[in-house]
Design an enzyme around this catalytic site. Structure first.
Site, PDB file in Angstrom:
ATOM      1  NE  ARG A  78      -3.689  -0.257   2.388  1.00  0.00           N
ATOM      2  CZ  ARG A  78      -4.179  -0.924   3.444  1.00  0.00           C
ATOM      3  NH1 ARG A  78      -3.862  -0.536   4.675  1.00  0.00           N
ATOM      4  NH2 ARG A  78      -4.966  -1.954   3.267  1.00  0.00           N
ATOM      5  NE  ARG A 147      -3.111   1.127   9.541  1.00  0.00           N
ATOM      6  CZ  ARG A 147      -3.905   0.105   9.203  1.00  0.00           C
ATOM      7  NH1 ARG A 147      -4.692   0.185   8.155  1.00  0.00           N
ATOM      8  NH2 ARG A 147      -3.906  -1.007   9.927  1.00  0.00           N
ATOM      9  CE  LYS A 210      -8.536  -1.016  11.238  1.00  0.00           C
ATOM     10  NZ  LYS A 210      -8.907  -1.741  10.022  1.00  0.00           N
ATOM     11  CE  LYS A 212      -8.688   2.462   8.951  1.00  0.00           C
ATOM     12  NZ  LYS A 212      -9.737   1.676   8.256  1.00  0.00           N
ATOM     13  CB  CYS A 431     -13.502  -4.591   0.414  1.00  0.00           C
ATOM     14  SG  CYS A 431     -14.293  -6.205   0.618  1.00  0.00           S
ATOM     15  CB  CYS A 437      -8.938 -10.152   1.441  1.00  0.00           C
ATOM     16  SG  CYS A 437      -9.175  -9.748   3.196  1.00  0.00           S
ATOM     17  CB  CYS A 476     -15.174 -10.221   6.097  1.00  0.00           C
ATOM     18  SG  CYS A 476     -13.934  -8.946   6.411  1.00  0.00           S
ATOM     19  CB  CYS A 480     -11.999  -2.775   3.622  1.00  0.00           C
ATOM     20  SG  CYS A 480     -10.902  -3.564   4.820  1.00  0.00           S
TER      21      CYS A 480
END
Length: 566
Positions: A78, A147, A210, A212, A431, A437, A476, A480
């Site tokens: 990424r 992020r 994480k 954001k 996603c 994934c 899932c 995302c």
């Protein structure tokens, strides 16, 4: 002095970080091991901080098991780009890398960054080196750190947008990890003897999970501000930014069958002058560092810290650490969380073209050569490229005389004019999911276009082609593609089976609610068609699809609405 955490049973990730020597681990040695396509177990965790996830080709999983081969391990990489900005030279470099080391495509993410997929271990270091050679980076695009910082993609929309865009870049750079491990491992820099690493904010075990950050400029909420741990809403008076409303505690990920996990929207807790934004952000991050759950990663986001201790506790802690009190929130209004397509003239008298990129996948296929088209444009383009929070692309800073050339290149390569697409398709997100994934239960990006083909028949039949109905699909519940904020949300449960959620707001300030579980495609179409027909016939003037299903009591409003602290 580092705070000692109260939890007695730290998660395995915490132990890995603790002994990693500021994210080094044994990544260098793992990369050199030619007996496997994978990294060592601990390094799989640590490499996230360097901008990569280890994955494997799930489409080949059964075949390789039968042949007694290990999974075809590969890596996602990424690229960090605050606000999603790249130059034509950088675009061409990324395009080349996707062919040389990846699967021949680029993914534009829902956080305004780029992803490569399908990179083998031997291509990992050359890819990251090449990214850095064009003055981009993969550092801190994953892992338990701040992020990529999101904001409006076009700073030339107004002077306000320009200022906020600049602030996003400043925040992004400020919160980068200070460890030199990244430069040593990937860029062949030597560690200077006698100068140990030190992380003044993150400390040696970084954050519990994480983090954001996003900045939004009303009335547009195209970056879904309330889905972030920390959001800043620009408050404008007389064409100048007075400051920002602060919202905290957003996060959409959850786990099926675990009610202690849930999607949550951020709460608006106060107002800060613009010169205090980084101070506020640093203090919020420090509170999460000190009090976040380090025992159970499923409960480790800032939203859980706030819900466990209370919003009032959090605001008091923030004010105490700041040494001054946040002011009351200022009034604002969001009207939409979608992109506006086509040409827009900026305040610099140059043009910006927002291009629909279905689910952010830049690729070439028969009759549709988007990747080739954008490469051709990059060779002649004197402006820039900008990623949106909805997985789309802005071709920016175009001179009037160059507009037709760009339109001709897109048309020649089969890139459809956005005006020929339904509002449903243009408001869709998905996603990656299968087949890369490892968390996905079902298809998403590879499947949603064909489902929309079938839904479009119903949409056109009922005269709703122009209506921007947000539809989002994830493989899932990690969310995302922010499916919890879709007016129509679909979350994968098993191959070919999805939970259907309805009733999110059109402006991103209300979550959707579960409508039906474990639906097949035929079930999804059967459930949605009568609702779409009713919406076409019975909606109020300017009523959004999400508001309609709430008014008609097709689903209930989400129990916990967005809160604003007075």
């Amino acid at each position: 002095m580092e705070k000692k955490f109260a939890q007695d049973n730290l998660s395995e990730d915490e132990h890995i970080k603790d002994k990693s020597d500021f994210l080094r681990g044994t990544i260098k040695e793992s990369l050199q091991n030619r007996l496997t396509g994978a990294l060592d177990t601990d390094d799989v965790k640590l490499i996230k901080y360097h901008g990569s996830y280890q994955q494997y080709d799930r489409d080949l999983e059964s075949e390789r098991k039968q042949k007694k081969l290990e999974p075809l391990y590969q890596f996602m990489v990424r690229v960090r780009a605050a606000g999603g900005l790249t130059t034509p030279k950088q675009w061409l470099a990324l395009d080349k890398l996707s062919d040389e080391y990846g699967n021949g495509t680029l993914k534009l993410t829902s956080r305004q960054s780029f992803q490569f997929h399908g990179i083998l271990k031997r291509g990992l270091k050359p890819t990251i080196q090449a990214v850095n050679e064009v003055l981009l980076s993969t550092l801190a695009t994953c892992g338990d750190v701040n992020r990529n910082v999101m904001c409006n993609s076009n700073p030339y929309q107004s002077l306000i947008h320009k200022e906020v865009y600049g602030l996003a870049g400043e925040i992004s750079n400020y919160f980068l990890p200070k460890t030199t491990a990244y430069h040593e491992i990937w860029l062949n820099k030597e560690k200077v003897a006698g100068t140990p690493d030190f992380e003044p904010l993150y400390h040696h075990t970084y954050l519990p999970r994480k983090f954001k950050i996003a900045l939004a400029i009303p009335p547009n909420n195209e970056i879904d501000i309330f889905a972030n741990d920390l959001g800043f809403i620009a408050i404008e008076e007389n064409n100048k930014i007075k400051g920002f409303n602060i919202c905290v505690g957003g996060g959409l990920g959850s786990t099926f069958g675990n009610e202690t996990t849930y999607p949550r929207l951020a709460d608006v807790i106060g107002f800060t002058p613009k010169e205090k934004v980084i101070e506020v952000a640093e203090t919020v991050i420090a509170i999460q560092r000190d009090y976040g759950n380090r025992s159970d990663r499923r409960l480790s986001r800032l939203k859980h810290t706030i819900d466990d201790r209370g919003l009032e506790w959090f605001v008091n802690e923030l004010n105490t650490r700041l040494g001054w009190k946040l002011a009351s929130p200022r009034s604002y209004q969001f009207i939409s969380n979608g992109d506006k397509y086509g040409w827009l003239k900026g305040i610099n008298n140059k043009w910006f073209y927002t291009l629909f990129v279905e689910h952010g996948r830049v690729k070439n296929e028969e009759g549709y050569s988007l990747k080739k088209a954008l490469s051709e444009i990059a060779y002649i383009h004197k402006g820039d490229f900008r990623l949106t929070g909805n997985q789309n692309l802005i071709i920016g800073n175009v001179l009037e005389k160059d507009k037709k050339n760009i339109e001709d290149i897109l048309k020649k390569n089969g890139v459809k004019d956005h005006s020929k697409l339904t509002g449903l398709r243009k408001s869709s997100m998905a996603c990656v999911a299968l087949g890369t994934c490892g968390l996905a239960f079902a298809e998403s990006e590879r499947y949603l276009p064909s489902l929309i083909d079938k839904l479009d028949v119903i949409i056109r039949k009922n005269g709703l082609e122009e209506n921007e109905i947000n539809i989002r699909m994830t493989g899932c519940p990690n969310n995302c593609a922010r499916s919890s904020l879709g007016e129509i949300g679909l979350v994968g449960r098993a191959i070919g089976r999805y939970n259907l959620y309805l009733g999110a707001s059109h402006n991103g300030d209300r979550l959707n609610s579960l409508y039906k579980e474990m639906l097949s495609e035929a079930d999804i179409l059967a459930e949605l068609e009568p609702i779409i027909v009713a919406y076409a016939q019975e909606r109020d003037m300017e009523e959004s699809f999400g508001n309609f299903v709430i008014r008609k009591e097709i689903v209930e409003k989400t129990i916990r609405p967005l809160q604003v602290l007075k």
